[in-house]
Design a protein around this motif. Structure first.
Motif, PDB file in Angstrom:
ATOM      1  N   SER A   1      71.472  75.958   4.474  1.00  0.00           N
ATOM      2  CA  SER A   1      70.377  76.820   4.039  1.00  0.00           C
ATOM      3  C   SER A   1      69.038  76.358   4.607  1.00  0.00           C
ATOM      4  O   SER A   1      68.128  77.169   4.791  1.00  0.00           O
ATOM      5  CB  SER A   1      70.313  76.880   2.510  1.00  0.00           C
ATOM      6  N   CYS A   2      68.922  75.067   4.920  1.00  0.00           N
ATOM      7  CA  CYS A   2      67.727  74.577   5.612  1.00  0.00           C
ATOM      8  C   CYS A   2      68.029  74.079   7.020  1.00  0.00           C
ATOM      9  O   CYS A   2      67.209  74.229   7.921  1.00  0.00           O
ATOM     10  CB  CYS A   2      67.079  73.455   4.815  1.00  0.00           C
TER      11      CYS A   2
ATOM     12  N   ARG B   1      67.690  80.483  11.360  1.00  0.00           N
ATOM     13  CA  ARG B   1      68.174  81.688  10.725  1.00  0.00           C
ATOM     14  C   ARG B   1      67.022  82.568  10.275  1.00  0.00           C
ATOM     15  O   ARG B   1      65.864  82.152  10.281  1.00  0.00           O
ATOM     16  CB  ARG B   1      69.074  81.342   9.527  1.00  0.00           C
ATOM     17  N   GLU B   2      67.371  83.770   9.880  1.00  0.00           N
ATOM     18  CA  GLU B   2      66.411  84.728   9.337  1.00  0.00           C
ATOM     19  C   GLU B   2      66.701  84.870   7.850  1.00  0.00           C
ATOM     20  O   GLU B   2      67.826  85.183   7.460  1.00  0.00           O
ATOM     21  CB  GLU B   2      66.583  86.071  10.043  1.00  0.00           C
ATOM     22  N   ALA B   3      65.695  84.628   7.024  1.00  0.00           N
ATOM     23  CA  ALA B   3      65.896  84.632   5.581  1.00  0.00           C
ATOM     24  C   ALA B   3      65.764  86.046   5.023  1.00  0.00           C
ATOM     25  O   ALA B   3      64.927  86.831   5.457  1.00  0.00           O
ATOM     26  CB  ALA B   3      64.888  83.710   4.908  1.00  0.00           C
ATOM     27  N   HIS B   4      66.599  86.361   4.035  1.00  0.00           N
ATOM     28  CA  HIS B   4      66.533  87.656   3.362  1.00  0.00           C
ATOM     29  C   HIS B   4      65.718  87.603   2.076  1.00  0.00           C
ATOM     30  O   HIS B   4      65.303  88.639   1.568  1.00  0.00           O
ATOM     31  CB  HIS B   4      67.944  88.149   3.033  1.00  0.00           C
TER      32      HIS B   4
ATOM     33  N   ASN C   1      75.659  83.615   4.136  1.00  0.00           N
ATOM     34  CA  ASN C   1      75.533  84.908   4.816  1.00  0.00           C
ATOM     35  C   ASN C   1      75.060  86.028   3.897  1.00  0.00           C
ATOM     36  O   ASN C   1      74.909  87.163   4.347  1.00  0.00           O
ATOM     37  CB  ASN C   1      76.866  85.278   5.471  1.00  0.00           C
TER      38      ASN C   1
ATOM     39  N   TYR D   1      71.007  84.615   4.411  1.00  0.00           N
ATOM     40  CA  TYR D   1      70.440  84.463   5.748  1.00  0.00           C
ATOM     41  C   TYR D   1      71.277  85.199   6.791  1.00  0.00           C
ATOM     42  O   TYR D   1      72.451  85.490   6.568  1.00  0.00           O
ATOM     43  CB  TYR D   1      70.386  82.978   6.147  1.00  0.00           C
TER      44      TYR D   1
ATOM     45  N   ARG E   1      59.278  88.959   4.766  1.00  0.00           N
ATOM     46  CA  ARG E   1      58.772  88.375   6.012  1.00  0.00           C
ATOM     47  C   ARG E   1      57.592  89.185   6.551  1.00  0.00           C
ATOM     48  O   ARG E   1      57.356  89.231   7.761  1.00  0.00           O
ATOM     49  CB  ARG E   1      59.894  88.312   7.055  1.00  0.00           C
TER      50      ARG E   1
END
Length: 645
Positions: free
Chosen positions: A243-244, A248-251, A263, A266, A559
């Motif tokens: 997770s860190c 990745r692109e965070a939701h 998944n 991210y 974002r």
């Protein structure tokens, strides 16, 4: 017409988050864990996790603030302590001087960075940092010319701590960015990566430990009343670390509650140019997880905790000892597929014992330096293949050390050492390299790789992405079959690649993907169906498409402080023929980052289409003030629709 209304989305998203928070325990802070978990707390206290973000105290700040100075590219920075507080005074290239109290501290070694609050709630990571090894100041980007109006300047959006860094340096972090006021009211439960960053909020666990019953029973908790159950298997451990430790692109806004599948929270970056070499080796800073997914170790069930102590985050042994836990004559009963033999021996590595060349990491984990002094190792644990370097132009461990020699020399040496090696077959990196060069010509091997379940899912998904970039609409049933693959990375990439197909065919194929158990896949399917007429969908599919698009929109809202997000919003608005919406989104891009040339180009084009050449010429004047050296913008002066001013 599909439109983006950030305010409406804001309230809808907050309502959704509030409902989710009601179903989870409350955070209590790491101090509440110490009494019962003394040894774990002691191991954690000095770790890089605990020191990831700290208060600006004399104990935490290790740099020289004794009236020191640092000069770089026309900028003067002074460091001092006054009345017990640490200050950084910056005189920028334009002559403006600003005095900042240090807001907080990032990291402990091999560098330490200082965070400054440039306006209420907005925290920026300063570019002049402290080398803890050499004990000196240095600039993170010494070769870049970064005036204050540049988007890459330390005060710009890409160096914003709230948006880019804080969630992985904090516990229970909520970013709370307002796209209306363009301001932050960020709130962490705890700065630093505390106990609950990995174990989840602890109030229900404390109630369990003290024999108390919950006033309102919560569902989905482990037997210890935590949101994550590490007894569930190695994949749970790995995904929580990822997770860190991933690009990745965070939701979500800030930290997802531990235990949420990766998944769902991210979308992992694939092996794309700029981030990875053609064969999947590290290039840019990719934070380990995407590399580890390529490894045979991952395929055999190894996780982070097999090599790293979970609380101190240190390696479990010194030198080669961490590898010989398994790779030794004794082997490891947990991993029975390994050959039991002496790997830590010149008969295997062909280097003098005790030298750098005899270290497992030297051959199997190439190192790259980021942030000036921070060495990070490639966690794909690959067998050195200098023969592939000749074909893919990717690096290899041999010539990393023997920089005066060629890949051909190294390939010949390895062939001499291992004449009967089984590790010289086709590597997925060769296929991906061919796909980067010409995806249309490489269509067959890319399709074969995408469908080969023995290969890493991230490589297969990247093959699908390359096929999508090719624009080749002749792909057939083999692509649709990948929508049911066991790996969500492959399913999401397959859903996205269906954008090559006509709308009716796309709608029929992707309808089941709208029900996928993973958010990343649902979003990919929804984005691919965005321009499909609702009449082509069944009522049920139309409803599920709406739900998938709302998940995507909520992620975009989270974002909204990224220029990249507004590029996406603008592109989507153009797809929907919403030129006013596209113009607003591109304006937001250049407000955040005036040097985004592609946004200016589109603003000029949209102004011309909507208001005529004179309006376009005015926008072009703005653009050239921001990016005077742009060949593309300067060439637009010669176009008939934009006469010279």
């Amino acid at each position: 017409m599909f439109r983006f209304n950030l305010c409406v989305l804001l309230f809808a998203t907050l309502a959704t988050l509030s409902a989710a928070q009601e179903q989870t325990p409350a955070y209590v802070g790491s101090a509440e864990c110490r009494d019962c978990h003394t040894k774990a707390a002691e191991a954690w206290e000095g770790s890089h996790h605990a020191k990831a973000w700290t208060a600006p105290t004399a104990e935490n700040i290790v740099a020289d603030f004794n009236d020191t100075e640092f000069r770089h590219d026309g900028t003067l920075t002074r460091f001092r302590v006054e009345d017990g507080r640490h200050y950084i005074t910056v005189t920028e290239k334009d002559g403006v001087t600003t005095d900042y109290p240090v807001h907080s501290v990032a990291g402990i070694e091999p560098l330490q960075q200082y965070l400054l609050e440039t306006e209420p709630g907005r925290i920026q990571s300063f570019d002049v940092v402290w080398d803890t090894i050499k004990q000196e100041w240095f600039h993170l980007y010494p070769d870049q010319d970064l005036p204050p109006d540049d988007g890459l300047h330390w005060t710009g959006p890409y160096k914003n701590w709230n948006a880019r860094c804080a969630e992985c340096h904090a516990t229970g972090f909520e970013k709370n960015y307002s796209p209306v006021t363009r301001s932050y009211s960020s709130v962490p439960v705890e700065i630093g990566v505390g106990c609950e960053a990995c174990h989840g909020p602890g109030s229900a666990h404390i109630a369990w430990a003290t024999g108390k019953s919950l006033e309102e029973p919560l569902t989905g908790l482990s037997e210890y009343r935590l949101t994550i159950d590490y007894d569930a298997g190695t994949e749970t451990v790995l995904q929580q670390c990822a997770s860190c430790h991933s690009r990745r692109e965070a939701h979500f806004d800030g930290n997802p509650v531990p235990g949420i599948p990766f998944n769902d929270a991210y979308a992992l970056a694939l092996l794309r140019p700029g981030a990875y070499h053609a064969d999947g080796q590290i290039l840019d800073e990719v934070y380990v997880y995407g590399s580890f997914l390529q490894s045979k170790m991952y395929q055999q069930g190894v996780s982070c905790s097999n090599c790293h102590e979970v609380h101190s985050a240190e390696l479990k042994a010194e030198g080669n000892g961490v590898c010989t836990q398994c790779h030794s004559p004794a082997g490891n009963p947990s991993f029975t597929t390994l050959d039991s033999k002496n790997y830590d021996d010149p008969s295997h590595h062909y280097h003098e014992a005790g030298t750098e060349g005899a270290q497992c990491k030297s051959c199997h984990m190439i190192e790259r330096v980021y942030m000036g002094v921070d060495g990070r190792r490639d966690h794909s644990f690959r067998i050195p293949r200098p023969d592939i370097s000749l074909e893919t132009d990717s690096p290899n461990a041999c010539t990393d050390c023997h920089s005066d020699q060629s890949s051909a020399w190294a390939a010949a040496a390895i062939e001499e050492w291992y004449p009967d090696s089984e590790n010289r077959g086709l590597h997925y990196g060769q296929v991906l390299a061919a796909g980067r060069a010409n995806a249309v010509a490489a269509r067959v091997p890319l399709t074969d790789l995408a469908g080969d379940t023995t290969q890493p899912g991230i490589a297969r998904a990247t093959a699908l992405w390359l096929l999508e970039q090719s624009g080749d609409a002749t792909l057939g049933a083999e692509l649709s079959s990948m929508l049911t693959d066991t790996d969500p990375l492959v399913r999401a990439a397959a859903a996205s690649a269906h954008g090559l197909f006509p709308p009716a065919e796309r709608a029929a194929a992707l309808e089941p993907a709208l029900d996928d158990p993973r958010r990343m896949v649902r979003i990919a399917a929804g984005k691919t169906l965005l321009d499909v007429p609702r009449s082509a969908l069944t009522p049920s599919a139309s409803e599920r498409l709406g739900a998938a698009l709302r998940e995507w929109q909520a992620g975009l809202l989270n974002r909204a402080d990224f220029p990249e997000t507004h590029i996406i919003l603008a592109g989507t608005a153009l797809t929907m023929r919403n030129f006013e919406g596209a113009e607003r989104a591109f304006r937001e891009v250049v407000l955040m980052d005036p040097q985004r040339e592609e946004a200016w180009v589109m603003l000029v084009r949209i102004a011309d289409a909507m208001r005529g050449p004179q309006a376009a010429a005015q926008v072009l004047d703005e653009a050239l003030q921001a990016v005077p050296g742009s060949d593309t913008l300067n060439s637009m002066r010669s176009e008939s629709l934009l006469p010279p001013q």
